[in-house]
Design a protein around this motif. Structure first.
Motif, PDB file in Angstrom:
ATOM      1  N   LYS A 189       0.839  -1.206   0.000  1.00 32.61           N
ATOM      2  CA  LYS A 189       0.000   0.000   0.000  1.00 32.61           C
ATOM      3  C   LYS A 189       0.882   1.267   0.000  1.00 32.61           C
ATOM      4  O   LYS A 189       0.658   2.192  -0.781  1.00 32.61           O
ATOM      5  CB  LYS A 189      -0.882  -0.052   1.259  1.00 32.61           C
ATOM      6  CG  LYS A 189      -1.943   1.000   1.299  1.00 32.61           C
ATOM      7  CD  LYS A 189      -2.907   0.716   2.438  1.00 32.61           C
ATOM      8  CE  LYS A 189      -3.631   1.998   2.771  1.00 32.61           C
ATOM      9  NZ  LYS A 189      -3.676   2.305   4.168  1.00 32.61           N
ATOM     10  N   ASP A 192       2.653   1.644  -3.311  1.00 32.57           N
ATOM     11  CA  ASP A 192       1.688   2.075  -4.315  1.00 32.57           C
ATOM     12  C   ASP A 192       1.490   3.594  -4.237  1.00 32.57           C
ATOM     13  O   ASP A 192       1.558   4.305  -5.243  1.00 32.57           O
ATOM     14  CB  ASP A 192       0.358   1.349  -4.073  1.00 32.57           C
ATOM     15  CG  ASP A 192      -0.664   1.655  -5.150  1.00 32.57           C
ATOM     16  OD1 ASP A 192      -0.341   1.380  -6.319  1.00 32.57           O
ATOM     17  OD2 ASP A 192      -1.750   2.166  -4.830  1.00 32.57           O
ATOM     18  N   SER A 228       1.308  -2.554  -7.373  1.00 29.15           N
ATOM     19  CA  SER A 228       1.762  -1.245  -6.899  1.00 29.15           C
ATOM     20  C   SER A 228       2.896  -0.695  -7.767  1.00 29.15           C
ATOM     21  O   SER A 228       3.081   0.512  -7.857  1.00 29.15           O
ATOM     22  CB  SER A 228       2.195  -1.323  -5.438  1.00 29.15           C
ATOM     23  OG  SER A 228       3.416  -2.004  -5.322  1.00 29.15           O
TER      24      SER A 228
END
Ligand code: SF4
Length: 355
Positions: A189, A192, A228
């Motif tokens: 995350k 990304d 990502s």
């Protein structure tokens, strides 16, 4: 080869790890679980590799200021019962690390002077390194950043925002390099978020990721990571770090394939290390194994003269002769560029092979 203090004669009997334990350790775990199970104790590492703590000289505590850290997927590639195993020797602390040698210093590349703000190293023209974490999944004993001030370069969202501003404000930056520590220790995350933000800066064309994680914990290449990294306009190269052909097993090859399938260029950098890969036959075999895994040999570095790693060093002339010998055996695209880094230079210095 002159033996180092840790070496024991081959005739000394060694314990082999019990097969149940090794079997259990072969079961795939998530990369995060592998990280948290990484071995940090010398006796445990020796036990798991079929060696005995009694057979090595006690390790000077000063050497352990750079702690031991080795994940199980890497340990499983170490040949049991061989204290001279080239993978084991890359990670096993020895008392020689505590000996101060003239010319070997804590910051051999003078990175402190190219650290304009926390989290950024700007030493190469057009390229900037982002220090995305201070940790690694494995601690390589020869690491030139073994004394780096990671605490001051601690990862934080605020720091990333400042780094993005730095990149936005310098139109000369065309390539961003994720570095560390190992940048892939960040969550999918967070990577990304950062990668999208960099792709939004129009003068940045390329993203390079320097990592040893796909090698030491192949499970790190997750669908989330691929998502990502890919799917934006940046051209991406991943530079993995493999020093010996035994580091490449089936799991590593399987992990690398989807990266290629996502148009990520795979390159390798190695460090020339005494007693580990300083023979032409070994370097030739490494290049062949890399190509077989879809990775091009890129750089072969002379050791950066970092305090604690002098016992791995080999001379420049010896290195040039070695590369001359592999150049005689391999096509040009499989011969890594022998380089050294000099503080203050805007690029690495290539060293020509001696044929
Ligand atoms: S993985 Fe790279 S940065 Fe981390 S200890 Fe090894 S050489 Fe150093």
């Amino acid at each position: 080869m002159k033996k180092i203090s840790v070496i024991i004669p081959k005739s000394v009997p060694v314990l082999h790890p019990d097969s149940d334990t090794r079997e259990k350790e072969k079961r795939p775990r998530s990369w995060q679980a592998e990280l948290s199970h990484a071995v940090t104790d010398v006796a445990e590492l020796l036990r798991l590799t079929g060696n005995r703590i009694e057979d090595i000289l006690p390790v000077n505590p000063k050497a352990l200021q750079f702690p031991l850290r080795v994940p199980h997927p890497y340990i499983q590639r170490i040949v049991p019962g061989d204290i001279n195993d080239p993978l084991l020797r890359q990670v096993l602390p020895v008392s020689l690390e505590a000996e101060q040698k003239p010319g070997y210093i804590t910051d051999p590349l003078d990175e402190a002077s190219t650290n304009p703000q926390p989290g950024i190293i700007h030493k190469y023209a057009g390229r900037v390194l982002l220090i995305l974490t201070g940790s690694c999944a494995i601690n390589c004993r020869y690491c030139f950043r073994r004394h780096f001030a990671y605490k001051e370069n601690r990862n934080s969202k605020k720091q990333w925002l400042r780094a993005l501003d730095y990149i936005r404000n310098d139109q000369s930056i065309t390539e961003v390099i994720y570095s560390g520590g190992d940048p892939l220790l960040n969550s999918d995350k967070n990577l990304d978020y950062l990668t999208r933000a960099i792709a939004d800066i129009s003068h940045v064309k390329r993203l390079r990721i320097h990592t040893r994680l796909p090698v030491v914990i192949p499970q790190r290449i997750t669908p989330g990571l691929l998502k990502s990294l890919a799917g934006n306009r940046l051209k991406i190269a991943m530079v993995v770090h493999i020093n010996h052909h035994n580091e490449i097993d089936k799991r590593v090859k399987t992990a690398l394939k989807p990266l290629r399938d996502h148009d990520i260029t795979l390159l390798n950098q190695s460090v020339l290390l005494k007693g580990i890969n300083d023979r032409a036959a070994l370097l030739t075999r490494l290049s062949e194994a890399l190509y077989d895994a879809g990775v091009l040999p890129y750089y072969l570095h002379l050791l950066d003269k970092v305090d604690g790693a002098a016992h791995f060093d080999i001379s420049q002339t010896e290195a040039q002769k070695l590369v001359g010998r592999i150049a005689a055996n391999l096509p040009g695209y499989l011969v890594p560029k022998l380089v050294t880094e000099t503080p203050g230079q805007v690029a690495k210095t290539p060293l020509l092979p001696i044929l």
